[in-house]
Design a protein around this motif. Structure first.
Motif, PDB file in Angstrom:
ATOM      1  N   ASP A  34      13.125  -1.705  14.945  1.00 46.97           N
ATOM      2  CA  ASP A  34      14.031  -0.808  15.008  1.00 46.97           C
ATOM      3  C   ASP A  34      14.503   0.022  13.871  1.00 46.97           C
ATOM      4  OD1 ASP A  34      14.372  -1.710  17.710  1.00 46.97           O
ATOM      5  OD2 ASP A  34      16.323  -2.379  17.806  1.00 46.97           O
ATOM      6  N   ASP A  47      13.169   2.911  18.166  1.00 49.31           N
ATOM      7  CA  ASP A  47      12.624   1.418  18.382  1.00 49.31           C
ATOM      8  C   ASP A  47      11.071   1.487  18.565  1.00 49.31           C
ATOM      9  OD1 ASP A  47      11.810  -0.769  19.633  1.00 49.31           O
ATOM     10  OD2 ASP A  47      13.176  -0.639  21.260  1.00 49.31           O
ATOM     11  N   ASP A 200      17.071  -0.934  23.469  1.00 47.67           N
ATOM     12  CA  ASP A 200      17.064  -1.871  24.585  1.00 47.67           C
ATOM     13  C   ASP A 200      17.400  -3.133  24.147  1.00 47.67           C
ATOM     14  OD1 ASP A 200      14.826  -2.026  23.272  1.00 47.67           O
ATOM     15  OD2 ASP A 200      13.465  -2.382  25.186  1.00 47.67           O
ATOM     16  N   GLY A 201      17.332  -3.636  23.009  1.00 53.23           N
ATOM     17  CA  GLY A 201      17.747  -5.114  22.709  1.00 53.23           C
ATOM     18  C   GLY A 201      19.243  -5.143  22.986  1.00 53.23           C
ATOM     19  N   ASP A 239      15.279  -9.427  21.806  1.00 49.14           N
ATOM     20  CA  ASP A 239      14.288  -8.323  21.377  1.00 49.14           C
ATOM     21  C   ASP A 239      15.240  -7.794  20.091  1.00 49.14           C
ATOM     22  OD1 ASP A 239      12.661  -5.937  20.823  1.00 49.14           O
ATOM     23  OD2 ASP A 239      13.566  -4.808  22.578  1.00 49.14           O
ATOM     24  N   ASN A 240      14.692  -7.060  19.351  1.00 54.17           N
ATOM     25  CA  ASN A 240      15.370  -6.249  18.098  1.00 54.17           C
ATOM     26  C   ASN A 240      16.614  -5.517  18.719  1.00 54.17           C
ATOM     27  OD1 ASN A 240      12.294  -5.123  16.708  1.00 54.17           O
ATOM     28  ND2 ASN A 240      13.256  -7.200  16.276  1.00 54.17           N
TER      29      ASN A 240
HETATM   30 MN   LIG Z   1      13.319  -2.726  21.829  1.00 54.74          MN
END
Ligand SMILES: [Mn+2]
Length: 280
Positions: A34, A47, A200-201, A239-240
């Motif tokens: 990200d 991202d 989305d993390g 996720d990040n």
């Molecule tokens: Mn992501």
């Protein structure tokens, strides 16, 4: 002091705004692909995706395409479209060169001027998101370019089934990919509003009710982003995670054109694909 080593930056270059940004690799990814920029008038999250470090290089290139706008209070919408076009070209070239299919999401807001009045130009490519809180109202300002959103739109997927949907991470547009124009929306700057930009993390770990709950309980933007990241890590941090928060002062002068004349304001181009961006 947070236990996950996040970085929080609080900037006050624009006196009517208070901003904070935080990012964390999460608990499962080795690196953080990200990237973000949170300096007036540019508040964006990217991202990245791609083999090896191509994702991180792509998201960094996306953010870099906007740095020339930083510090200006007279940015025009077409200059934002130009920045997106530069980002597309840079990431597409990177993708060709490395043959790793590098790409990146891009979402956020840029404060632009039109006829002397400031607006948020909301932009999106991919599945990072912009949310907005105004009083008790909490709304998403962007529409994901994702397989999941397509299935929702087609009626093949019910809203209550999104949490268990298998292909959550498949996006249908990306910076650097063909046929990936940005969507744009224009929004007047409003006193007291709070804008959240995230990867989305974050929104993949927290429901929208949880996002709103955290935002409603932390008035300080730095504390709010820290709490958001901590909550995402508590949910697994798969996720990040990146969150950028922009607060418009609640006591902004009502005579200031920044917050006045919303109803009378000029109509900007609000189509989802201005000509300037479709050829990127
Ligand atoms: Mn992501």
């Amino acid at each position: 002091m947070a236990d996950h080593g996040v970085t929080v930056v609080v900037a006050d270059a624009e006196p009517q705004l208070r901003t904070a940004a935080s990012t964390d690799a999460g608990r499962h990814r080795r690196g953080n692909e990200d990237a973000h920029l949170a300096e007036f008038p540019v508040y964006i999250v990217a991202d990245g995706m791609g083999g090896h470090d191509a994702g991180a290089v792509a998201s960094a290139a996306v953010v870099r395409a906007f740095t020339g706008l930083v510090g200006r209070d007279d940015v025009r919408p077409d200059e934002v479209a130009d920045a997106i076009r530069r980002a597309h070209q840079t990431v597409a070239a990177l993708s060709d060169r490395t043959r790793r299919g590098a790409g990146s999401t891009l979402t956020g807001v840029v404060q632009v001027r039109h006829d002397g009045l400031p607006y948020w130009l909301v932009l999106n490519v991919g599945d990072s998101r912009v949310y907005r809180v105004s009083g008790a109202r909490f709304e998403r300002m962007t529409i994901d370019h994702s397989y999941m959103q397509e299935q929702l739109d087609a009626g093949n997927l019910a809203q209550e089934d999104v949490d268990t949907f298998e292909h959550k991470n498949v996006i249908t547009r990306a910076v650097g990919a063909p046929d990936s124009p940005a969507d744009y929306w224009v929004h007047p700057v409003e006193a007291g509003e709070r804008i959240l930009i995230c990867s989305d993390g974050l929104h993949g770990e927290l429901s929208e009710a949880e996002l709103y709950d955290v935002l409603a309980h932390h008035a300080d933007p730095g504390e709010a982003v820290d709490a958001l990241l901590r909550r995402a890590l508590d949910h697994g941090g798969h996720d990040n995670i990146t969150a950028v928060l922009v607060d418009v002062a609640p006591d902004a002068d009502p005579l200031d054109p920044l917050v006045e004349e919303q109803a009378e304001g000029p109509r900007l181009e609000t189509s989802t694909t201005p000509d300037e961006a479709t050829d990127a």
